[in-house]
Scaffold this motif. Structure first.
Motif, PDB file in Angstrom:
ATOM      1  N   UNK A   1     -20.780  13.165  31.222  1.00  0.00           N
ATOM      2  CA  UNK A   1     -21.401  14.330  30.730  1.00  0.00           C
ATOM      3  C   UNK A   1     -23.044  14.390  31.455  1.00  0.00           C
ATOM      4  N   UNK A   2     -23.677  15.224  31.245  1.00  0.00           N
ATOM      5  CA  UNK A   2     -25.137  15.146  32.031  1.00  0.00           C
ATOM      6  C   UNK A   2     -25.990  16.188  31.231  1.00  0.00           C
ATOM      7  N   UNK A   3     -27.043  16.336  31.794  1.00  0.00           N
ATOM      8  CA  UNK A   3     -28.150  17.245  31.233  1.00  0.00           C
ATOM      9  C   UNK A   3     -27.718  18.587  32.501  1.00  0.00           C
ATOM     10  N   UNK A   4     -28.270  19.655  31.923  1.00  0.00           N
ATOM     11  CA  UNK A   4     -27.994  20.624  33.109  1.00  0.00           C
ATOM     12  C   UNK A   4     -29.345  21.014  33.879  1.00  0.00           C
ATOM     13  N   UNK A   5     -29.189  20.421  35.230  1.00  0.00           N
ATOM     14  CA  UNK A   5     -30.019  20.612  36.089  1.00  0.00           C
ATOM     15  C   UNK A   5     -30.575  22.102  36.571  1.00  0.00           C
ATOM     16  N   UNK A   6     -29.493  22.826  36.655  1.00  0.00           N
ATOM     17  CA  UNK A   6     -29.988  24.346  36.888  1.00  0.00           C
ATOM     18  C   UNK A   6     -30.485  24.940  35.510  1.00  0.00           C
ATOM     19  N   UNK A   7     -30.139  24.351  34.290  1.00  0.00           N
ATOM     20  CA  UNK A   7     -30.800  24.927  32.950  1.00  0.00           C
ATOM     21  C   UNK A   7     -32.229  24.153  32.973  1.00  0.00           C
ATOM     22  N   UNK A   8     -32.469  23.224  33.417  1.00  0.00           N
ATOM     23  CA  UNK A   8     -34.087  22.380  33.330  1.00  0.00           C
ATOM     24  C   UNK A   8     -34.735  23.324  34.389  1.00  0.00           C
ATOM     25  N   UNK A   9     -34.309  23.771  35.437  1.00  0.00           N
ATOM     26  CA  UNK A   9     -34.822  24.600  36.337  1.00  0.00           C
ATOM     27  C   UNK A   9     -35.007  26.032  35.750  1.00  0.00           C
ATOM     28  N   UNK A  10     -34.259  26.656  35.270  1.00  0.00           N
ATOM     29  CA  UNK A  10     -34.470  27.790  34.570  1.00  0.00           C
ATOM     30  C   UNK A  10     -35.560  27.705  33.228  1.00  0.00           C
ATOM     31  N   UNK A  11     -35.451  26.641  32.377  1.00  0.00           N
ATOM     32  CA  UNK A  11     -36.604  26.392  31.573  1.00  0.00           C
ATOM     33  C   UNK A  11     -38.207  25.993  32.185  1.00  0.00           C
ATOM     34  N   UNK A  12     -38.058  25.610  33.488  1.00  0.00           N
ATOM     35  CA  UNK A  12     -39.361  25.464  34.166  1.00  0.00           C
ATOM     36  C   UNK A  12     -39.854  26.569  34.447  1.00  0.00           C
ATOM     37  N   UNK A  13     -39.044  27.428  34.876  1.00  0.00           N
ATOM     38  CA  UNK A  13     -39.734  29.014  35.311  1.00  0.00           C
ATOM     39  C   UNK A  13     -39.787  29.930  34.405  1.00  0.00           C
ATOM     40  N   UNK A  14     -39.426  29.486  32.973  1.00  0.00           N
ATOM     41  CA  UNK A  14     -39.113  30.723  32.030  1.00  0.00           C
ATOM     42  C   UNK A  14     -39.855  30.313  30.632  1.00  0.00           C
ATOM     43  N   UNK A  15     -40.421  28.994  30.636  1.00  0.00           N
ATOM     44  CA  UNK A  15     -40.926  28.538  29.517  1.00  0.00           C
ATOM     45  C   UNK A  15     -42.290  28.770  29.168  1.00  0.00           C
ATOM     46  N   UNK A  16     -43.232  29.053  30.148  1.00  0.00           N
ATOM     47  CA  UNK A  16     -44.481  29.521  30.286  1.00  0.00           C
ATOM     48  C   UNK A  16     -44.740  30.447  29.216  1.00  0.00           C
ATOM     49  N   UNK A  17     -45.766  30.477  28.397  1.00  0.00           N
ATOM     50  CA  UNK A  17     -46.304  31.407  27.528  1.00  0.00           C
ATOM     51  C   UNK A  17     -45.721  31.049  26.077  1.00  0.00           C
ATOM     52  N   UNK A  18     -44.438  30.208  26.160  1.00  0.00           N
ATOM     53  CA  UNK A  18     -44.058  29.962  24.745  1.00  0.00           C
ATOM     54  C   UNK A  18     -44.493  28.580  24.247  1.00  0.00           C
ATOM     55  N   UNK A  19     -44.398  28.521  23.091  1.00  0.00           N
ATOM     56  CA  UNK A  19     -44.837  26.974  22.607  1.00  0.00           C
ATOM     57  C   UNK A  19     -43.743  25.820  22.736  1.00  0.00           C
ATOM     58  N   UNK A  20     -44.116  24.649  22.517  1.00  0.00           N
ATOM     59  CA  UNK A  20     -42.952  23.830  22.382  1.00  0.00           C
ATOM     60  C   UNK A  20     -41.908  23.647  21.322  1.00  0.00           C
ATOM     61  N   UNK A  21     -42.461  24.597  20.023  1.00  0.00           N
ATOM     62  CA  UNK A  21     -41.717  24.818  19.086  1.00  0.00           C
ATOM     63  C   UNK A  21     -40.679  25.939  19.140  1.00  0.00           C
ATOM     64  N   UNK A  22     -41.134  27.019  19.998  1.00  0.00           N
ATOM     65  CA  UNK A  22     -40.272  27.931  20.476  1.00  0.00           C
ATOM     66  C   UNK A  22     -39.150  27.606  21.424  1.00  0.00           C
ATOM     67  N   UNK A  23     -39.593  26.443  22.253  1.00  0.00           N
ATOM     68  CA  UNK A  23     -38.861  26.013  23.270  1.00  0.00           C
ATOM     69  C   UNK A  23     -37.614  25.365  22.420  1.00  0.00           C
ATOM     70  N   UNK A  24     -37.821  24.660  21.504  1.00  0.00           N
ATOM     71  CA  UNK A  24     -36.937  23.799  20.817  1.00  0.00           C
ATOM     72  C   UNK A  24     -35.708  24.719  20.013  1.00  0.00           C
TER      73      UNK A  24
END
Length: 389
Positions: free
Chosen positions: A71-94
């Motif tokens: 198993x692994x973490x999702x590298x493309x998923x991390x890339x998506x988050x890096x470009x999409x989480x701006x403007x959200x709080x860490x609580x909303x990210x969780x």
């Protein structure tokens, strides 16, 4: 597990899989955490939670099915988050992580995995992923402006390694970057400390726009770019492990560990190939040891998460951006090829890619979602009109 099944080659295969996985994409995970506003302690907690989740699933699934389930973490998923989480709080990210994981559990238990992957045409899913990753590829060349020598050395190392040792290209890029930084005196030793990681709990908050704009694309990217290739690696290696328990188990581990930063735990593809081939062991029935070994190394890496975060924080940001971009270069190319291969889907795929890469946001919903919507509408209208003629 039988002692007679132990082999040095399988243990080494597990170690290499973890080393390649961490070295090639930990920078992207840290960028995703930074985009969510995570502190250094929170970033370390992300690595700890991911390490524990991957350790438990690797060890448990490999032991139970007697197959090297990596198993692994999702590298493309991390890339998506890096470009999409701006403007959200860490609580909303969780909250997004929990929402996506819960859907993954439902998909795994219900057996809807195959149906979901057929719902969205593969060229559109690939175009969306290419659009998400495009900024990472561009960052290689924008970094040249401020760090010409460092980035240039890393790029040359990548090209040479792709010719001579393609499997370990990113490891050579990392080593060349580290050596260059050390020789140029750009490494801040004082910021690096050796310590165990302390988990940091984050109370989730739910935002409808975040769940739609980030959560659904994260689910799609994880299923399309991680779990489907992961299943293919398992099948082509001769293992007939049932798919649904693998999907539900990895999603459940994400669900339980999300408040501490586990954003997506799924089946591995590239690193899985290291453990499922004859290099791990000539006897395929004894390769499951590689999966168990990988789990143990994941656990050690997670426990050292604080040191990993401190190390990357002490390095120039251009080095991190270049490392991430080069690690994703092959993925960008592969997805562009799939997106534009079929004439019937080409226009819709291009629209999906452009909308996603543009970063546009409507009603607080991120561009990846609108890319799929725009591509889907283009496909329906253009192909529908063509058939009606």
């Amino acid at each position: 597990m039988s002692v007679k099944d132990l082999s040095l080659s399988a243990i080494v295969a597990g170690f290499v899989a973890v080393l390649v996985g961490f070295a090639s994409s930990v920078a992207i995970v840290l960028q995703a955490a930074a985009a969510a506003g995570a502190t250094q302690d929170m970033m370390a907690s992300w690595l700890l939670a991911l390490g524990i989740g991957m350790a438990v699933t690797c060890i448990g699934l490999s032991w139970y099915y007697k197959a090297p389930i990596i198993t692994a973490w999702s590298t493309p998923g991390a890339a998506l988050l890096a470009t999409s989480l701006q403007g959200l709080t860490i609580n909303e990210a969780v909250g997004v992580f929990i929402f996506t994981a819960a859907l993954g559990v439902i998909i795994g238990i219900s057996g809807w995995f195959d149906k979901l992957t057929r719902l969205i045409p593969l060229p559109l899913a690939s175009a969306m992923l290419a659009g998400i990753l495009l900024q990472f590829g561009l960052s290689i060349f924008t970094s040249l402006q401020s760090q010409l020598l460092l980035v240039g050395i890393m790029c040359i190392s990548y090209l040479l390694a792709k010719r001579l040792m393609p499997r370990y290209a990113i490891l050579w890029v990392l080593l060349s970057g580290l050596i260059s930084v050390l020789l140029q005196g750009q490494f801040d030793y004082s910021a690096v400390t050796l310590s165990f990681t302390t988990p940091v709990w984050v109370t989730p908050h739910w935002s409808v726009s975040a769940l739609l704009g980030v959560g659904l694309p994260l689910l799609l990217v994880t299923m399309a770019s991680q779990n489907i290739p992961g299943v293919a690696v398992i099948r082509t290696s001769g293992y007939q492990t049932p798919v649904s328990p693998l999907i539900s188990s990895t999603a459940l581990s994400t669900l339980l560990l999300a408040p501490w930063g586990a954003f997506s735990i799924n089946l591995a593809a590239i690193t899985a190939a290291i453990c499922t081939g004859p290099e791990a062991h000539p006897d395929k029935d004894k390769r499951y040891i590689a999966g168990i070994a990988a789990g143990l190394f994941y656990l050690l890496a997670g426990l050292a998460g604080a040191s990993v975060v401190a190390l990357f924080a002490a390095l120039p940001k251009e080095m991190i951006a270049t490392l991430a971009g080069l690690a994703l270069l092959g993925t960008i190319g592969a997805n562009l090829a799939v997106a534009t291969n079929e004439g019937e889907h080409r226009e819709a795929a291009v629209v999906t890619l452009l909308v996603t890469a543009s970063g546009v946001s409507f009603f607080g919903i991120a561009a990846a979602f609108w890319g799929i919507i725009a591509g889907g509408l283009t496909l329906l209208l253009v192909n529908g009109l063509r058939r009606s003629r």
